[in-house]
Design an enzyme around this catalytic site. Sequence first.
Site, PDB file in Angstrom:
ATOM      1  N   GLU A 183       0.972  -1.168  -0.025  1.00  0.00           N
ATOM      2  CA  GLU A 183       0.155  -0.062  -0.101  1.00  0.00           C
ATOM      3  C   GLU A 183       0.761   1.241   0.107  1.00  0.00           C
ATOM      4  OE1 GLU A 183      -3.077  -0.012  -0.269  1.00  0.00           O
ATOM      5  OE2 GLU A 183      -3.494  -2.108  -0.028  1.00  0.00           O
ATOM      6  N   CYS A 189      -7.391  -2.536   8.598  1.00  0.00           N
ATOM      7  CA  CYS A 189      -6.150  -2.477   8.158  1.00  0.00           C
ATOM      8  C   CYS A 189      -5.737  -0.951   7.751  1.00  0.00           C
ATOM      9  CB  CYS A 189      -6.165  -3.347   6.555  1.00  0.00           C
ATOM     10  SG  CYS A 189      -6.211  -4.907   6.826  1.00  0.00           S
ATOM     11  N   HIS A 199      -1.144  -5.594   1.568  1.00  0.00           N
ATOM     12  CA  HIS A 199      -2.314  -6.686   1.489  1.00  0.00           C
ATOM     13  C   HIS A 199      -2.153  -7.885   0.682  1.00  0.00           C
ATOM     14  CE1 HIS A 199      -5.451  -3.328   2.909  1.00  0.00           C
ATOM     15  NE2 HIS A 199      -5.775  -4.467   3.630  1.00  0.00           N
TER      16      HIS A 199
END
Length: 214
Positions: free
Chosen positions: A80, A143, A167
Amino acid sequence: MVRTILVTAFDAFGGEDINPSLEIARRLPHNIGDTHIITSEIPTEFALAAKVARQNIDKHMPDAVVCLGQAGGRHAITPERVAINLIDAPIADNAGALLVDAPINPAGPTAYFATLPVKSMVQAIRAHNIPAELSTTAGTFVCNFLMYSVLDYLASSDLDILAGFIHVPYIPEQHQQPAVPLDDLVAGITAALGALIADEPDEPTGDSLLGNLH
């Protein structure tokens, strides 16, 4: 020099019995070259996730923090790039909390960039013939909450520690699609950690916040 990496992973949530992020963390090597890998299980709860992560950071003072989490529906490992200051939970967390349209830190910046070398991580994973993509959305559930909270804590504490989130998709044992074999996910995350050890961050560090994006 990255000598110690803290890898966090979530417990199962949303009615699942397995969280692939935790299964990966349990299978990671204890060392990659001279770098020590420490793993920690994080509860999928807004009230506890950031607290447990902060406790582990304070205890181990790692050179980098890599948080892992499940992203059902994705077909690749996805580092991310950014965390946003928003909770908009699609389901309740494991403590039954359902938070909607709430800031993570009302006094915090709109967003933070990851300070990990995310592009190098993607390249390293792909070099092992494992699907990987760079993601620009960590969602608005626990998350993203954890990624933002860790980066916010490091920035507010003036700690020179790299941090970010990766992820991972379902594994076949969850009987969901798309899915990637656990062995491939372990190899991919190990490759990503190797890239972190070998590379300098390619995202902004220090003042890594995006600022006010209105």
